[in-house]
Each structure stands twice: as structure tokens, then as C-alpha cells.
Design a protein around this motif. Structure first.
Motif, PDB file in Angstrom:
ATOM      1  N   THR A  83       0.833  -1.215   0.000  1.00  0.00           N
ATOM      2  CA  THR A  83       0.000   0.000   0.000  1.00  0.00           C
ATOM      3  C   THR A  83       0.857   1.250   0.000  1.00  0.00           C
ATOM      4  N   GLY A  84       2.168   1.087   0.124  1.00  0.00           N
ATOM      5  CA  GLY A  84       3.028   2.265   0.222  1.00  0.00           C
ATOM      6  C   GLY A  84       3.333   2.585   1.679  1.00  0.00           C
ATOM      7  N   PHE A  85       2.614   1.948   2.585  1.00  0.00           N
ATOM      8  CA  PHE A  85       2.849   2.154   4.016  1.00  0.00           C
ATOM      9  C   PHE A  85       3.586   0.911   4.514  1.00  0.00           C
ATOM     10  N   VAL A  86       4.836   1.076   4.935  1.00  0.00           N
ATOM     11  CA  VAL A  86       5.555  -0.103   5.415  1.00  0.00           C
ATOM     12  C   VAL A  86       5.481  -0.118   6.938  1.00  0.00           C
ATOM     13  N   HIS A  87       4.795  -1.112   7.441  1.00  0.00           N
ATOM     14  CA  HIS A  87       4.483  -1.202   8.866  1.00  0.00           C
ATOM     15  C   HIS A  87       5.615  -1.922   9.611  1.00  0.00           C
ATOM     16  N   LEU A  88       5.832  -1.500  10.840  1.00  0.00           N
ATOM     17  CA  LEU A  88       6.850  -2.159  11.660  1.00  0.00           C
ATOM     18  C   LEU A  88       6.573  -3.667  11.743  1.00  0.00           C
ATOM     19  N   GLY A  89       5.285  -4.019  11.808  1.00  0.00           N
ATOM     20  CA  GLY A  89       4.907  -5.437  11.871  1.00  0.00           C
ATOM     21  C   GLY A  89       5.423  -6.219  10.672  1.00  0.00           C
ATOM     22  N   GLY A  90       5.503  -5.560   9.528  1.00  0.00           N
ATOM     23  CA  GLY A  90       6.003  -6.215   8.318  1.00  0.00           C
ATOM     24  C   GLY A  90       7.477  -6.528   8.457  1.00  0.00           C
ATOM     25  N   LEU A  91       8.214  -5.574   9.005  1.00  0.00           N
ATOM     26  CA  LEU A  91       9.656  -5.802   9.197  1.00  0.00           C
ATOM     27  C   LEU A  91       9.861  -6.931  10.210  1.00  0.00           C
ATOM     28  N   TYR A  92       9.080  -6.878  11.274  1.00  0.00           N
ATOM     29  CA  TYR A  92       9.147  -7.888  12.339  1.00  0.00           C
ATOM     30  C   TYR A  92       8.960  -9.283  11.725  1.00  0.00           C
ATOM     31  N   GLN A  93       7.922  -9.396  10.893  1.00  0.00           N
ATOM     32  CA  GLN A  93       7.618 -10.685  10.273  1.00  0.00           C
ATOM     33  C   GLN A  93       8.699 -11.120   9.288  1.00  0.00           C
ATOM     34  N   THR A  94       9.192 -10.169   8.510  1.00  0.00           N
ATOM     35  CA  THR A  94      10.155 -10.558   7.478  1.00  0.00           C
ATOM     36  C   THR A  94      11.509 -10.918   8.073  1.00  0.00           C
ATOM     37  N   VAL A 113       4.835 -20.999   6.710  1.00  0.00           N
ATOM     38  CA  VAL A 113       4.013 -19.815   6.464  1.00  0.00           C
ATOM     39  C   VAL A 113       4.092 -18.939   7.713  1.00  0.00           C
ATOM     40  N   ILE A 114       4.703 -17.783   7.534  1.00  0.00           N
ATOM     41  CA  ILE A 114       4.834 -16.858   8.664  1.00  0.00           C
ATOM     42  C   ILE A 114       3.921 -15.686   8.354  1.00  0.00           C
ATOM     43  N   TYR A 124       2.971 -23.637  10.180  1.00  0.00           N
ATOM     44  CA  TYR A 124       2.439 -22.288  10.350  1.00  0.00           C
ATOM     45  C   TYR A 124       3.039 -21.579  11.552  1.00  0.00           C
ATOM     46  N   MET A 125       3.273 -20.297  11.378  1.00  0.00           N
ATOM     47  CA  MET A 125       3.716 -19.455  12.494  1.00  0.00           C
ATOM     48  C   MET A 125       2.938 -18.146  12.401  1.00  0.00           C
ATOM     49  N   HIS A 126       2.148 -17.873  13.414  1.00  0.00           N
ATOM     50  CA  HIS A 126       1.374 -16.624  13.408  1.00  0.00           C
ATOM     51  C   HIS A 126       2.028 -15.628  14.354  1.00  0.00           C
ATOM     52  N   THR A 127       2.499 -14.547  13.784  1.00  0.00           N
ATOM     53  CA  THR A 127       3.212 -13.577  14.622  1.00  0.00           C
ATOM     54  C   THR A 127       2.228 -12.616  15.275  1.00  0.00           C
ATOM     55  N   ALA A 128       2.595 -12.200  16.472  1.00  0.00           N
ATOM     56  CA  ALA A 128       1.706 -11.339  17.254  1.00  0.00           C
ATOM     57  C   ALA A 128       1.669  -9.933  16.667  1.00  0.00           C
ATOM     58  N   ILE A 139      13.018 -20.799  16.395  1.00  0.00           N
ATOM     59  CA  ILE A 139      11.557 -20.664  16.528  1.00  0.00           C
ATOM     60  C   ILE A 139      11.171 -20.903  17.987  1.00  0.00           C
ATOM     61  N   LYS A 140      11.886 -21.843  18.619  1.00  0.00           N
ATOM     62  CA  LYS A 140      11.556 -22.195  20.013  1.00  0.00           C
ATOM     63  C   LYS A 140      11.739 -21.021  20.958  1.00  0.00           C
ATOM     64  N   LYS A 141      12.622 -20.109  20.603  1.00  0.00           N
ATOM     65  CA  LYS A 141      12.879 -18.975  21.503  1.00  0.00           C
ATOM     66  C   LYS A 141      11.975 -17.790  21.191  1.00  0.00           C
ATOM     67  N   MET A 142      11.009 -18.001  20.315  1.00  0.00           N
ATOM     68  CA  MET A 142      10.093 -16.899  20.016  1.00  0.00           C
ATOM     69  C   MET A 142       8.972 -16.896  21.040  1.00  0.00           C
ATOM     70  N   SER A 143       8.586 -15.722  21.466  1.00  0.00           N
ATOM     71  CA  SER A 143       7.503 -15.703  22.447  1.00  0.00           C
ATOM     72  C   SER A 143       6.238 -15.269  21.729  1.00  0.00           C
ATOM     73  N   ASN A 144       5.098 -15.710  22.257  1.00  0.00           N
ATOM     74  CA  ASN A 144       3.862 -15.298  21.597  1.00  0.00           C
ATOM     75  C   ASN A 144       3.235 -14.121  22.324  1.00  0.00           C
ATOM     76  N   SER A 145       4.012 -13.523  23.216  1.00  0.00           N
ATOM     77  CA  SER A 145       3.419 -12.449  23.999  1.00  0.00           C
ATOM     78  C   SER A 145       3.393 -11.132  23.238  1.00  0.00           C
ATOM     79  N   GLY A 146       3.933 -11.137  22.064  1.00  0.00           N
ATOM     80  CA  GLY A 146       3.728  -9.944  21.246  1.00  0.00           C
ATOM     81  C   GLY A 146       4.984  -9.181  20.956  1.00  0.00           C
ATOM     82  N   CYS A 147       4.828  -8.326  20.007  1.00  0.00           N
ATOM     83  CA  CYS A 147       5.940  -7.499  19.578  1.00  0.00           C
ATOM     84  C   CYS A 147       5.692  -6.132  20.181  1.00  0.00           C
ATOM     85  N   LEU A 148       6.449  -5.810  21.193  1.00  0.00           N
ATOM     86  CA  LEU A 148       6.211  -4.544  21.889  1.00  0.00           C
ATOM     87  C   LEU A 148       7.223  -3.505  21.443  1.00  0.00           C
ATOM     88  N   ILE A 149       6.707  -2.371  20.983  1.00  0.00           N
ATOM     89  CA  ILE A 149       7.646  -1.328  20.636  1.00  0.00           C
ATOM     90  C   ILE A 149       7.746  -0.361  21.828  1.00  0.00           C
TER      91      ILE A 149
END
Ligand code: GLU
Length: 561
Positions: free
Chosen positions: A44-55, A263-264, A290-294, A361-371
Motif C-alpha cells: 500500500t506504500g505504508f511499510v508497517h513495523l509489523g512487516g519488518l518484524y515478520q520478514t 508460512v509466517i 504455520y507461524m502466526h506472529t503477534a 523458533i523455540k525462543k520466540m515468544s507469543n506475547s507480542g511485539c512490543l515497541i
């Protein structure tokens, strides 16, 4: 019902079979355990922090396993393509070190091009492929058409569907009614289909859901573990009337053919996972992992976590650029929150590239990506403190060219001087941590430049004639060829001659016997020369400023007393 016949009627133009397509997408020739990951945005032209986090996750998992990381453009909703949006996405991610091996790339002419053998990588160009699989599902009785007339379709498109659904309250009755509608839709005859087709009526294709919403299906998410979600019992649309699938069907076909192993994606897709598992099973595809990021969260004024909305500061990657964060700093921050052992690893290996860290992957937490900007600032200070003076120079210059032109010209005018300034306290075991962002560089070094010099502190608590006397003595004896010892010996001498104790131990034993200590005399000189009570090593500062500026500033301070 004769499904073969139904499939032929609906997809008379489709002659290929899934087997024909599969041949064109052979398994990838990769080492065992190599991961194939992708980013699949609708730019969309808007690059979200969440996109960087996921990539970062996708990039790390693919590249550290010898796999492939690719970019697929998901443009199946009817919205108009936004010019330059994909380019902006690719360059922004590349700025943060996230590079794709395959899929959409920027061509030599600056336009989007595609690279790789598993394309097309743009969903709107994959229509014929989806139709082959759709036809096959109809042939096997797993999908069916729902016709509307053109008028009905237009009327349907005219209402804001989302608003309509929202305003209708969800009740048992409504659920029941929807179920009945669904069953009614399933009831039709071949003759009806023929009549519709003859009439040119458009149709959507729906999957024949086999699940029971009361039952649970076990799903595994590599970040969240084993989950139990309600089975899919809804006949979701898999081809719209324009022949293009909504996300779900496209996801199954594309990720299968492109050989995605992991699939992330964002957690908003978690609820559709049972539908996706059903689709993979109907299509006879092996399901990817599957991996669903917060979602990205931020802290509000009271320190509570809240979802970072698009309008919030820090949602757009442009914010980080404007605020002056080096890409290395933001990436370091994200790695720190992505893997719980990253910070510890970094403390032990301050100088290794982040790519040496074994991302897990095991060290990833599902508690979210906090900025958390405070934490980001801390991490950024660490990262910048480990850079070379040359890197600081380039980073600060590049940022200033865009956001602080005066400072950029000062840096350009005398590169040697800037490098000498940035070298202070750099390179040792405990480097100085003076700034975390490019925007903080000028305030920190401004006193080195006459054009930006604006004294911030004055000496308090001493008699003006004592200050003047010490400063005059210092100026009179200043020799720029002195080494650090000789320089400091002179300060001690001046202290002794003016009633200040030259020895700190001695002073502490009986402070009332003196006007002050050698430290106070040093701070007179410091404040006069730098305009600040705190500065990097004063001897070095004076060397960089040169004799003339040093003496001018001392003189002007004396006159201001
Ligand atoms: N286009 C989808 C999105 O942007 C992709 C989700 C996925 O990665 O599968 O949310």
C-alpha cells in the motif's frame, strides 16, 4: 449430481489438470531441512513495523537453513494497484537488511520485475492456475457454484458489506438462518446451472465445507504450540465472480506450488487456519508449517500495552527514518524481542554480525511485539557505540543531508575533524554511548563547531575572581604540544596556586581547608571551553578545537563573569 459434467460446464476453457501444473513446479532442489519462507503483502506504500518484524523471521529462518525467502505480491482484492508501493516496500526492507532471493524485485528500469522459477509471483497473474485447481475440486464434488444475476451482483457490490454484517447482531437465529441459506445454496440441478450459464449469469465458487463447528480440530502453530480451533463448517468462497480467488484459496495453491515450508503471517489469520487445513486436505497438498506472529503493541502514557494503530508513532518505518534511527538499531531491537536469548548472545558477542546468531523458533515468544522506545534507545546506543567513527560519520551525514542541512555541511566541510570527534571514546572495551539516533549527534557534538556553539551550563558556587584567576592562568600556560600528563600537571599547579587542593585524596580528608579541588578547576576550564559541565575527555576536546578556539572561549568566559 454429475460432477464431471458440472466441472466441464463451469470451466469449459480449462484443459489442464493439477498434474500438468505440478510438473511445472517441481520440488525445490535444496538441502534437507532448508526452509522456504515468503512475505506475501498487498503493498500500500505504508511499510508497517509489523512487516519488518515478520520478514526478519522469514529471512533468518530461510537464510540460516540454506533455504529461499521470496516476495509474493497479493493483489487479488479489487483495489487499484498503488504506484510505487511494491518498490517502496522492497527498498525499505532492504534498508533493514531484509533481502529476497526470489519473487518481486526492482528491475533495472525501477519497475517491479520477477525473478525465479516458481512464478508468477503476483496473484493477479495466476488466474489460470487457480482455475485448474478449482475445476478439479468441482469435479470431485468438493466445490460448487452459486449463481447470481448481474443485477443482483451489482446490488450486492453496492452495499457496504462489512457495515451490514456489523450492524446485524449475531444471534443463534442468525446462525441458524445462515446455515439454512448455506444448505439451500448447495441444492441445485445441472439444468439450472446450464440455464444460468446460457444466460451469462456470474457465479462464485464455494467450497463444500465438511467440518462441524461444534467440533474442534487440532492445529499446530510453531510459536503458539498445539491449538484446538473449531472445524470449518462454512462454505467459503474460493473463486470470486471475476474468477480470482480471495486470500484463502490463493494461499493454499500458491504456497503449495511455490514450495513454502513455513508460512509466517499475522495472527489475524489464525482463526482461518481450520479452513486452510481443509483446503490443503481437499487439494491433496501437504500442509506447510504455520507461524502466526503477534500484533505490534506499544505502551500508552500510563505504561499499559495497546495495539499499535497505523496512525500511532512508530507504526510506519518512515517514522524511524525521520527520527534518525539507524536500520541496524531497529533490527537489533526487533531481534531482541523476537528471540529471548538474543540479548544475552549479543552481550557475549558484541562484535559479531547478527547473522551469526542462531535464530530459533523455540525462543520466540507469543506475547507480542512490543515497541518500547526507551528500550529501543538503549539498544541503539549500544549499537552505535560499536560502530567505527567512519560509520558514524556516514550515518549522521546521510541523515543530516535530509533533515539537518546545516549540520550536514559542517560535517562535509571538515571530515577529518568530524572523524576525530567521533573517535573519542570509541573502540575500547567500554565505548562511550552518547547518542542512540542520528538526530542526537548534533546536540551532542555542537560545541565543537563555532556556528552551533551555545553554552548550556555556567559554573556555580565559586567566586568570580577565583574562576577568572584559574582560567587566566590556564590560558597563559596553555601549550597545544603538551601531552595529557603535562596538561594535567599544569591544572594541578594552577589549583595549588589558587587555594584549590591538587590532590583528591587530600582534599576529601579535609575539604574545608580549600576553596575546592583540582576537579573544580578542571570543570572551570570544561565549562568555559565546551559550555557544559559534562563533556568527553577535555584534553582531546581541546586538541580538536585547536589553540585559537580554546583560548577565545576561555577569554570570552572570563569576560562574561
Ligand atoms: N496478503 C496477506 C496479508 O497481507 C498475506 C498473509 C500471509 O502471509 O499469508 O495479510
Amino acid at each position: 449430481m454429475d460432477f464431471e459434467k458440472l466441472a466441464e460446464l463451469l470451466f469449459a476453457d480449462v484443459h489442464e489438470t493439477p498434474a500438468d501444473i505440478e510438473k511445472k513446479y517441481p520440488p525445490r532442489d535444496l538441502p534437507q531441512d532448508a526452509k522456504v519462507t515468503r512475505f506475501a503483502p498487498s503493498p500500500t506504500g505504508f511499510v508497517h513495523l509489523g512487516g519488518l518484524y515478520q520478514t526478519i523471521v522469514g529471512e533468518r529462518l530461510a537464510h540460516q537453513s540454506g533455504g529461499v525467502f521470496y516476495l509474493r505480491i497479493e493483489d487479488t482484492d479489487d483495489k487499484r494497484e498503488i504506484k510505487g508501493a511494491a518498490q517502496k516496500l522492497i527498498t525499505t526492507l532492504a534498508h533493514y537488511g531484509v533481502n529476497f532471493d526470489e519473487g518481486a524485485v526492482i528491475g533495472d528500469d525501477g519497475e517491479i520485475a520477477y525473478k525465479g522459477e516458481y512464478g508468477p509471483y503476483k496473484q493477479s497473474e495466476r488466474g489460470p492456475i487457480y482455475r485448474v485447481y478449482a475445476k478439479d475440486l468441482v469435479r470431485r464434488g468438493l466445490a460448487y457454484p452459486v449463481f447470481t444475476t448481474r443485477d443482483e451482483l451489482e446490488a450486492l457490490n453496492a452495499v457496504d458489506k462489512k457495515a451490514e454484517v456489523k450492524s446485524r447482531e449475531w444471534t443463534e437465529d442468525l446462525a441458524e438462518q445462515q446455515k439454512e441459506e448455506m444448505l439451500a445454496r448447495r441444492n441445485f440441478t445441472i439444468e439450472e446451472v446450464e440455464a444460468h450459464l446460457k444466460n451469462g449469469d456470474p457465479f462464485v465458487l464455494r467450497i463444500l465445507a465438511s467440518g462441524d463447528g461444534e467440533r474442534k480440530v487440532k492445529c499446530t502453530d510453531l510459536i503458539r504450540g498445539e491449538l484446538e480451533l473449531p472445524e470449518n463448517d462454512r462454505d467459503e468462497i474460493i473463486l470470486k465472480s471475476n474468477g480470482i480467488p480471495p486470500y484463502h484459496f490463493a494461499h493454499a495453491v500458491d504456497d503449495h506450488l511455490m514450495g513454502t515450508t513455513h508460512v509466517i503471517r499475522g495472527e489475524e489469520w489464525l482463526a482461518s487456519l481450520p479452513l486452510h487445513l481443509q483446503l490443503f486436505s481437499y487439494l491433496g497438498f501437504k500442509t506447510p508449517k504455520y507461524m502466526h506472529t503477534a500484533q505490534v503493541m506499544s505502551l500508552d502514557a500510563n505504561g499499559n500495552k495497546k495495539k499499535l494503530s497505523k496512525r500511532d508513532m512508530g507504526a510506519s518505518m518512515d517514522d524511524y527514518t525521520r527520527l534518525g534511527y539507524a536500520p541496524e538499531c531497529v533490527r537489533e531491537y526487533l531481534l531482541t524481542i523476537l528471540n529471548s536469548n538474543y540479548e544475552e548472545w549479543r552481550a557475549k558477542n558484541p562484535d559479531l554480525p547478527y547473522t551469526d546468531f542462531q535464530f530459533s523458533i523455540k525462543k520466540m515468544s507469543n506475547s507480542g511485539c512490543l515497541i518500547d522506545f526507551e528500550k529501543l534507545e538503549d539498544i541503539s546506543k549500544n549499537v552505535l557505540s560499536r560502530m567505527t567513527a567512519g560509520q558514524i560519520y556516514s550515518g549522521a551525514l546521510e541523515w543530516s543531508r535530509e533533515y539537518d542541512k546545516d549540520f550536514a555541511s559542517a560535517l562535509e566541510k571538515d571530515k577529518e575533524k568530524a572523524l576525530a570527534i567521533f573517535s573519542i571514546g570509541r573502540g575500547g572495551k567500554k565505548p562511550r554511548k552518547d547518542f542512540g539516533r542520528w538526530s542526537e549527534v548534533r546536540p551532542f557534538v555542537s560545541f565543537f563547531y563555532d556556528e552551533f556553539f551555545a553554552p548550556e551550563d555556567r559554573i556555580e558556587g565559586f567566586a568570580a575572581e577565583d574562576i577568572a584567576s584559574c582560567l587566566s592562568a590556564f590560558a597563559a600556560g596553555y601549550d597545544e604540544n603538551d601531552d595529557q600528563n603535562a596538561w594535567f600537571d599544569k591544572i594541578k599547579q594552577i589549583a595549588a596556586q589558587n587555594g584549590f587542593c591538587p590532590d583528591m585524596k587530600q582534599y576529601k580528608a579535609d575539604p574545608s581547608a580549600y576553596k575546592g579541588s583540582v576537579a573544580d578547576v578542571s570543570s572551570f576550564v570544561r565549562v568555559a571551553v565546551t559550555g557544559r559541565l559534562n563533556s568527553p575527555d577535555l584534553f582531546t576536546v581541546m586538541n580538536i578545537l585547536g589553540k585559537q578556539t580554546t583560548l577565545e572561549r576561555i577569554d570570552s568566559y572570563i569576560r562574561s563573569l
